[in-house]
Write a protein that holds these residues in place. Sequence first.
Motif, PDB file in Angstrom:
ATOM      1  N   ARG A  66       9.612 -27.912  -7.978  1.00  0.00           N
ATOM      2  CA  ARG A  66       8.970 -26.630  -7.707  1.00  0.00           C
ATOM      3  C   ARG A  66       7.705 -26.431  -8.547  1.00  0.00           C
ATOM      4  N   ASP A  67       7.795 -26.694  -9.839  1.00  0.00           N
ATOM      5  CA  ASP A  67       6.646 -26.443 -10.712  1.00  0.00           C
ATOM      6  C   ASP A  67       5.503 -27.414 -10.442  1.00  0.00           C
ATOM      7  N   SER A  68       5.823 -28.648 -10.085  1.00  0.00           N
ATOM      8  CA  SER A  68       4.770 -29.615  -9.758  1.00  0.00           C
ATOM      9  C   SER A  68       4.015 -29.192  -8.508  1.00  0.00           C
ATOM     10  N   VAL A  69       4.758 -28.754  -7.489  1.00  0.00           N
ATOM     11  CA  VAL A  69       4.121 -28.297  -6.245  1.00  0.00           C
ATOM     12  C   VAL A  69       3.299 -27.042  -6.514  1.00  0.00           C
ATOM     13  N   SER A  70       3.861 -26.121  -7.290  1.00  0.00           N
ATOM     14  CA  SER A  70       3.176 -24.868  -7.601  1.00  0.00           C
ATOM     15  C   SER A  70       1.846 -25.136  -8.321  1.00  0.00           C
ATOM     16  N   LYS A  71       1.875 -26.066  -9.267  1.00  0.00           N
ATOM     17  CA  LYS A  71       0.676 -26.398 -10.035  1.00  0.00           C
ATOM     18  C   LYS A  71      -0.379 -27.032  -9.128  1.00  0.00           C
ATOM     19  N   MET A  72       0.055 -27.949  -8.280  1.00  0.00           N
ATOM     20  CA  MET A  72      -0.879 -28.636  -7.380  1.00  0.00           C
ATOM     21  C   MET A  72      -1.497 -27.648  -6.397  1.00  0.00           C
ATOM     22  N   LEU A  73      -0.695 -26.736  -5.847  1.00  0.00           N
ATOM     23  CA  LEU A  73      -1.208 -25.793  -4.850  1.00  0.00           C
ATOM     24  C   LEU A  73      -1.928 -24.611  -5.487  1.00  0.00           C
ATOM     25  N   GLY A  74      -1.606 -24.336  -6.742  1.00  0.00           N
ATOM     26  CA  GLY A  74      -2.222 -23.194  -7.415  1.00  0.00           C
ATOM     27  C   GLY A  74      -1.685 -21.850  -6.947  1.00  0.00           C
ATOM     28  N   VAL A  75      -0.456 -21.841  -6.433  1.00  0.00           N
ATOM     29  CA  VAL A  75       0.163 -20.574  -5.997  1.00  0.00           C
ATOM     30  C   VAL A  75       1.622 -20.525  -6.453  1.00  0.00           C
ATOM     31  N   PRO A  76       2.164 -19.308  -6.627  1.00  0.00           N
ATOM     32  CA  PRO A  76       3.597 -19.211  -6.948  1.00  0.00           C
ATOM     33  C   PRO A  76       4.430 -19.827  -5.836  1.00  0.00           C
ATOM     34  N   THR A  77       5.473 -20.537  -6.231  1.00  0.00           N
ATOM     35  CA  THR A  77       6.254 -21.315  -5.267  1.00  0.00           C
ATOM     36  C   THR A  77       7.744 -21.027  -5.440  1.00  0.00           C
ATOM     37  N   VAL A  78       8.407 -20.822  -4.317  1.00  0.00           N
ATOM     38  CA  VAL A  78       9.842 -20.537  -4.303  1.00  0.00           C
ATOM     39  C   VAL A  78      10.553 -21.710  -3.647  1.00  0.00           C
ATOM     40  N   MET A  79      11.607 -22.188  -4.283  1.00  0.00           N
ATOM     41  CA  MET A  79      12.316 -23.362  -3.756  1.00  0.00           C
ATOM     42  C   MET A  79      13.752 -23.006  -3.388  1.00  0.00           C
ATOM     43  N   ASP A  80      14.254 -23.621  -2.332  1.00  0.00           N
ATOM     44  CA  ASP A  80      15.658 -23.436  -1.969  1.00  0.00           C
ATOM     45  C   ASP A  80      16.150 -24.631  -1.169  1.00  0.00           C
ATOM     46  N   ASN A  81      17.419 -24.622  -0.884  1.00  0.00           N
ATOM     47  CA  ASN A  81      18.059 -25.658  -0.076  1.00  0.00           C
ATOM     48  C   ASN A  81      17.585 -25.560   1.388  1.00  0.00           C
ATOM     49  N   ASP A  82      17.468 -26.695   2.075  1.00  0.00           N
ATOM     50  CA  ASP A  82      16.889 -26.666   3.427  1.00  0.00           C
ATOM     51  C   ASP A  82      17.753 -25.948   4.469  1.00  0.00           C
ATOM     52  N   ALA A  83      19.061 -25.881   4.237  1.00  0.00           N
ATOM     53  CA  ALA A  83      19.890 -25.126   5.181  1.00  0.00           C
ATOM     54  C   ALA A  83      19.724 -23.615   4.955  1.00  0.00           C
ATOM     55  N   ASN A  84      19.469 -23.229   3.704  1.00  0.00           N
ATOM     56  CA  ASN A  84      19.208 -21.815   3.423  1.00  0.00           C
ATOM     57  C   ASN A  84      17.893 -21.367   4.053  1.00  0.00           C
ATOM     58  N   THR A  85      16.847 -22.190   3.949  1.00  0.00           N
ATOM     59  CA  THR A  85      15.572 -21.794   4.546  1.00  0.00           C
ATOM     60  C   THR A  85      15.677 -21.827   6.073  1.00  0.00           C
ATOM     61  N   TYR A  86      16.442 -22.771   6.591  1.00  0.00           N
ATOM     62  CA  TYR A  86      16.689 -22.827   8.048  1.00  0.00           C
ATOM     63  C   TYR A  86      17.321 -21.497   8.494  1.00  0.00           C
ATOM     64  N   ALA A  87      18.332 -21.070   7.746  1.00  0.00           N
ATOM     65  CA  ALA A  87      19.014 -19.814   8.072  1.00  0.00           C
ATOM     66  C   ALA A  87      18.039 -18.632   7.981  1.00  0.00           C
ATOM     67  N   TYR A  88      17.208 -18.630   6.943  1.00  0.00           N
ATOM     68  CA  TYR A  88      16.284 -17.502   6.789  1.00  0.00           C
ATOM     69  C   TYR A  88      15.219 -17.505   7.890  1.00  0.00           C
ATOM     70  N   GLY A  89      14.815 -18.713   8.319  1.00  0.00           N
ATOM     71  CA  GLY A  89      13.877 -18.826   9.442  1.00  0.00           C
ATOM     72  C   GLY A  89      14.465 -18.202  10.695  1.00  0.00           C
TER      73      GLY A  89
END
Length: 324
Positions: A98-121
Amino acid sequence: VYLAVLFGIDIGGTNTKVGLVDQTGILALASIPTLVPQGPEKWLGRLGACVDQLVAGAGLSRGEIKGAGLDCPGSQDLKAGKVIFAANLPTFNGYALRDSVSKMLGVPTVMDNDANTYAYGEYFFGVGKARHDLVCITLGTGVGGGIVLNGQVLSGPLGVGGELGHIVIEPHGRKCTCGSIGCVECYASATGFRGMLAEALDEGRETRLIRGDDVKEMAEAAENGDPLALEMFGKAGVALARGVTNIVVTTGIGLIVIGAGISRSFESLMRGSFDKELAIRLHMADPASLNVVTSTLGNQAAVMGAAAWAARCLDLNWRLAIAK
Ligand SMILES: [Zn+2]
């Protein structure tokens, strides 16, 4: 009304999907090979190049993107933003994702399990339409799960909330990859199907299927009347019905979404045994009040859900903007 745009990043064992998402849906979508053996640092470089192209192609600048939602399979330390163990992403295990992606993108980043994001989608953009709590069960390599209750992804203090693939439905059944016995995943996942096929072939069962066939071949064989293939999908339907019964009496949620690859065979090959078993098991709620449907967003659910869940966690108020 200004609609915040976020990145949605869905990491799979083969490909990583990257989307620009606002509260109306996907604005732009791309995919890069995950190339697991090369490790996460090289992956991060490819992700950066992909993101630059995607943003430019959408006529936006990086500064206009307000956050990122990130998901991957496996168990995660959500507080630390690290993958603990993902069978399909061995080089990512322990990496500060999460922190590596956040640093590279320059934005706050939220991470979760892929089934949880699937459900939220599915909750925000799909079957739930941001109004109805739901439970999502994904039938892929393993069986994943996500529970959205009061508009929130339920992970719980232990971070394993919604791991519905590991509900035990056969105490003396098949061995599970998680170490337990008789989980839903042993019967309703690609791994489970392959295992059941190998065992049946060892027993000398008659079938047109051969060792190494995948779920796609098994579904074709079942559609053509192969008794073993039909029996395996029947078992998957029974396993799902027992799992769903446990979920319904635990959460009280009546909207169940079946998603990911094998869900394509749910209505045609599993619905019969599912409904029959549900009628036997579920008496605490009126079966007619239960709505079991297949995913409407398909393989875009996780990328959309990752962004939407991040918008929620980062207080970007997508839904307030809709209300205005
Ligand atoms: Zn298990």
